[in-house]
Design a protein around this motif. Structure first.
Motif, PDB file in Angstrom:
ATOM      1  N   CYS A  29       3.279  46.444  68.793  1.00  0.00           N
ATOM      2  CA  CYS A  29       3.151  45.496  67.685  1.00  0.00           C
ATOM      3  C   CYS A  29       1.678  45.178  67.503  1.00  0.00           C
ATOM      4  O   CYS A  29       0.885  45.246  68.453  1.00  0.00           O
ATOM      5  CB  CYS A  29       3.938  44.212  67.985  1.00  0.00           C
ATOM      6  SG  CYS A  29       4.043  43.062  66.583  1.00  0.00           S
ATOM      7  N   THR A  71      13.408  48.151  63.846  1.00  0.00           N
ATOM      8  CA  THR A  71      12.801  46.921  64.337  1.00  0.00           C
ATOM      9  C   THR A  71      11.809  47.246  65.449  1.00  0.00           C
ATOM     10  O   THR A  71      11.494  48.397  65.712  1.00  0.00           O
ATOM     11  CB  THR A  71      13.912  45.941  64.790  1.00  0.00           C
ATOM     12  OG1 THR A  71      13.340  44.672  65.101  1.00  0.00           O
ATOM     13  CG2 THR A  71      14.684  46.468  65.989  1.00  0.00           C
ATOM     14  N   GLU A  74       6.759  46.208  65.946  1.00  0.00           N
ATOM     15  CA  GLU A  74       6.533  46.322  64.501  1.00  0.00           C
ATOM     16  C   GLU A  74       6.762  47.771  64.091  1.00  0.00           C
ATOM     17  O   GLU A  74       5.922  48.636  64.372  1.00  0.00           O
ATOM     18  CB  GLU A  74       5.111  45.873  64.151  1.00  0.00           C
ATOM     19  CG  GLU A  74       4.697  46.146  62.718  1.00  0.00           C
ATOM     20  CD  GLU A  74       5.716  45.621  61.708  1.00  0.00           C
ATOM     21  OE1 GLU A  74       6.237  46.429  60.924  1.00  0.00           O
ATOM     22  OE2 GLU A  74       5.972  44.403  61.714  1.00  0.00           O
ATOM     23  N   LEU A  76       6.579  49.318  61.273  1.00  0.00           N
ATOM     24  CA  LEU A  76       5.725  49.918  60.246  1.00  0.00           C
ATOM     25  C   LEU A  76       4.407  50.464  60.782  1.00  0.00           C
ATOM     26  O   LEU A  76       3.675  51.120  60.043  1.00  0.00           O
ATOM     27  CB  LEU A  76       5.460  48.910  59.127  1.00  0.00           C
ATOM     28  CG  LEU A  76       6.690  48.482  58.314  1.00  0.00           C
ATOM     29  CD1 LEU A  76       6.290  47.542  57.189  1.00  0.00           C
ATOM     30  CD2 LEU A  76       7.444  49.688  57.756  1.00  0.00           C
ATOM     31  N   ILE A  99      14.370  47.000  57.286  1.00  0.00           N
ATOM     32  CA  ILE A  99      13.196  47.044  58.160  1.00  0.00           C
ATOM     33  C   ILE A  99      12.766  45.618  58.470  1.00  0.00           C
ATOM     34  O   ILE A  99      12.482  44.832  57.566  1.00  0.00           O
ATOM     35  CB  ILE A  99      12.047  47.810  57.495  1.00  0.00           C
ATOM     36  CG1 ILE A  99      12.466  49.261  57.225  1.00  0.00           C
ATOM     37  CG2 ILE A  99      10.794  47.764  58.369  1.00  0.00           C
ATOM     38  CD1 ILE A  99      11.460  50.060  56.460  1.00  0.00           C
ATOM     39  N   GLU A 100      12.742  45.301  59.757  1.00  0.00           N
ATOM     40  CA  GLU A 100      12.270  43.989  60.188  1.00  0.00           C
ATOM     41  C   GLU A 100      10.779  44.095  60.450  1.00  0.00           C
ATOM     42  O   GLU A 100      10.348  44.817  61.356  1.00  0.00           O
ATOM     43  CB  GLU A 100      13.021  43.547  61.442  1.00  0.00           C
ATOM     44  CG  GLU A 100      14.510  43.312  61.183  1.00  0.00           C
ATOM     45  CD  GLU A 100      15.241  42.779  62.401  1.00  0.00           C
ATOM     46  OE1 GLU A 100      14.762  42.994  63.540  1.00  0.00           O
ATOM     47  OE2 GLU A 100      16.294  42.130  62.221  1.00  0.00           O
ATOM     48  N   THR A 101       9.992  43.371  59.650  1.00  0.00           N
ATOM     49  CA  THR A 101       8.536  43.514  59.719  1.00  0.00           C
ATOM     50  C   THR A 101       7.881  42.152  59.843  1.00  0.00           C
ATOM     51  O   THR A 101       8.427  41.136  59.400  1.00  0.00           O
ATOM     52  CB  THR A 101       8.008  44.291  58.500  1.00  0.00           C
ATOM     53  OG1 THR A 101       6.595  44.452  58.606  1.00  0.00           O
ATOM     54  CG2 THR A 101       8.350  43.598  57.203  1.00  0.00           C
ATOM     55  N   ASN A 102       6.692  42.131  60.437  1.00  0.00           N
ATOM     56  CA  ASN A 102       6.100  40.859  60.839  1.00  0.00           C
ATOM     57  C   ASN A 102       5.180  40.210  59.808  1.00  0.00           C
ATOM     58  O   ASN A 102       4.578  39.174  60.078  1.00  0.00           O
ATOM     59  CB  ASN A 102       5.340  41.028  62.172  1.00  0.00           C
ATOM     60  CG  ASN A 102       4.175  42.005  62.067  1.00  0.00           C
ATOM     61  OD1 ASN A 102       3.664  42.292  60.993  1.00  0.00           O
ATOM     62  ND2 ASN A 102       3.738  42.526  63.212  1.00  0.00           N
ATOM     63  N   LEU A 107       3.373  46.079  52.612  1.00  0.00           N
ATOM     64  CA  LEU A 107       4.646  46.730  52.344  1.00  0.00           C
ATOM     65  C   LEU A 107       4.564  47.802  51.267  1.00  0.00           C
ATOM     66  O   LEU A 107       5.377  48.722  51.247  1.00  0.00           O
ATOM     67  CB  LEU A 107       5.691  45.683  51.932  1.00  0.00           C
ATOM     68  CG  LEU A 107       5.976  44.574  52.945  1.00  0.00           C
ATOM     69  CD1 LEU A 107       7.074  43.657  52.404  1.00  0.00           C
ATOM     70  CD2 LEU A 107       6.376  45.155  54.294  1.00  0.00           C
ATOM     71  N   PHE A 120      13.458  45.006  53.088  1.00  0.00           N
ATOM     72  CA  PHE A 120      12.534  44.485  54.094  1.00  0.00           C
ATOM     73  C   PHE A 120      12.920  43.048  54.419  1.00  0.00           C
ATOM     74  O   PHE A 120      13.150  42.245  53.508  1.00  0.00           O
ATOM     75  CB  PHE A 120      11.094  44.518  53.580  1.00  0.00           C
ATOM     76  CG  PHE A 120      10.544  45.897  53.400  1.00  0.00           C
ATOM     77  CD1 PHE A 120       9.931  46.557  54.454  1.00  0.00           C
ATOM     78  CD2 PHE A 120      10.641  46.555  52.183  1.00  0.00           C
ATOM     79  CE1 PHE A 120       9.424  47.838  54.296  1.00  0.00           C
ATOM     80  CE2 PHE A 120      10.143  47.830  52.006  1.00  0.00           C
ATOM     81  CZ  PHE A 120       9.528  48.474  53.073  1.00  0.00           C
ATOM     82  N   MET A 122      10.976  40.254  55.976  1.00  0.00           N
ATOM     83  CA  MET A 122       9.586  39.981  56.349  1.00  0.00           C
ATOM     84  C   MET A 122       9.450  38.579  56.936  1.00  0.00           C
ATOM     85  O   MET A 122       9.842  37.597  56.318  1.00  0.00           O
ATOM     86  CB  MET A 122       8.680  40.106  55.112  1.00  0.00           C
ATOM     87  CG  MET A 122       7.197  40.012  55.445  1.00  0.00           C
ATOM     88  SD  MET A 122       6.171  39.897  53.951  1.00  0.00           S
ATOM     89  CE  MET A 122       6.247  38.119  53.644  1.00  0.00           C
ATOM     90  N   ASN A 139       1.779  40.806  50.150  1.00  0.00           N
ATOM     91  CA  ASN A 139       3.159  41.275  50.277  1.00  0.00           C
ATOM     92  C   ASN A 139       4.117  40.516  49.366  1.00  0.00           C
ATOM     93  O   ASN A 139       5.147  41.063  48.954  1.00  0.00           O
ATOM     94  CB  ASN A 139       3.634  41.144  51.731  1.00  0.00           C
ATOM     95  CG  ASN A 139       3.165  42.305  52.596  1.00  0.00           C
ATOM     96  OD1 ASN A 139       2.869  43.383  52.090  1.00  0.00           O
ATOM     97  ND2 ASN A 139       3.085  42.075  53.889  1.00  0.00           N
TER      98      ASN A 139
END
Length: 222
Positions: A29, A71, A74, A76, A99-102, A107, A120, A122, A139
């Motif tokens: 991450c 997940t 991170e 991505l 997609i679980e993104t921080n 994006l 997403f 986010m 984003n």
């Protein structure tokens, strides 16, 4: 791609909470939030399987599960993540990818040609995370009605900032799903409900991570 877990369970949170999903968890991450519940997946010595996008996609096909959650960590920041997204979507017209993104990765670079089955979730990192300054505010212009914003809150200060962001970026009127989650063990759930009532937070949902209710909070692979 650095995969630390692959498993089938229920979605513990989000728009499809309680539904079956196949999870692919990646190592690493670009943040290290104070309340992170998967710190083990960020450690340099964390064991992982080096898997190709094709192999991961085949695992998903074999699972016969239609909801896929990528997940981390991170996801991505994985070099071949966009290729993986496209392969999964191309493999079955009924598959949906979340997609679980921080919130600290742009994006716009990960949209595919047909994004109707791609969503997403986010995070917006609030003050108690220690990483609010890392948020990519651009984003908010790339989120669609398919997407969600999650505010992990551990204090009244966090909740106040979440409301500011919701209002500033007009998230409710844009039809984006909004979730407020408690930092596990740090804030009373009644305080979140009271805040929502006091601020008329219509169309905002408080959520509790189901997997931490069903299993011990530190259990992996669930």
């Amino acid at each position: 791609m650095k995969v630390v877990e692959k498993f089938i369970s229920i979605n513990g949170e989000g728009k499809r909470a309680g539904e079956l999903a196949v999870f692919i968890r990646f190592k690493g991450c670009n943040l290290r939030c104070s309340y992170c519940d998967t710190l083990w997946a960020l450690e340099p010595d964390c064991a992982f399987s080096d898997e190709t996008p094709e192999a991961i996609t085949q695992y998903i096909i074999n699972s016969k599960i239609k909801d896929v959650t990528l997940t981390g960590g991170e996801p991505l920041i994985q070099p071949e993540i966009k290729k993986l997204i496209q392969l999964i979507l191309d493999s079955d017209p009924d598959i949906r990818v979340e997609i679980e993104t921080n919130g600290a990765v742009l994006l716009k670079d990960f949209r595919v040609e047909d994004s109707s089955r791609l969503s997403f979730t986010m995070d917006y990192k609030l003050p108690s995370s220690g990483f609010e300054n890392s948020m990519k505010l651009d984003n908010f212009q790339y989120l669609t009605r398919n997407d969600s914003v999650k505010f992990v809150s551990g204090s009244l200060e966090d909740l106040s900032k979440a409301k500011q962001i919701i209002d500033k970026y007009d998230l409710i009127k844009k039809g984006i799903s909004i979730f407020i989650s408690p930092v596990f063990g740090k804030i009373e759930l009644t305080k979140i409900v009271d805040f929502m009532k006091e601020n008329n937070l219509n169309d905002v949902r408080m959520q509790i991570q189901l997997h931490k209710v069903i299993w011990h909070p530190d259990t992996r692979g669930v």
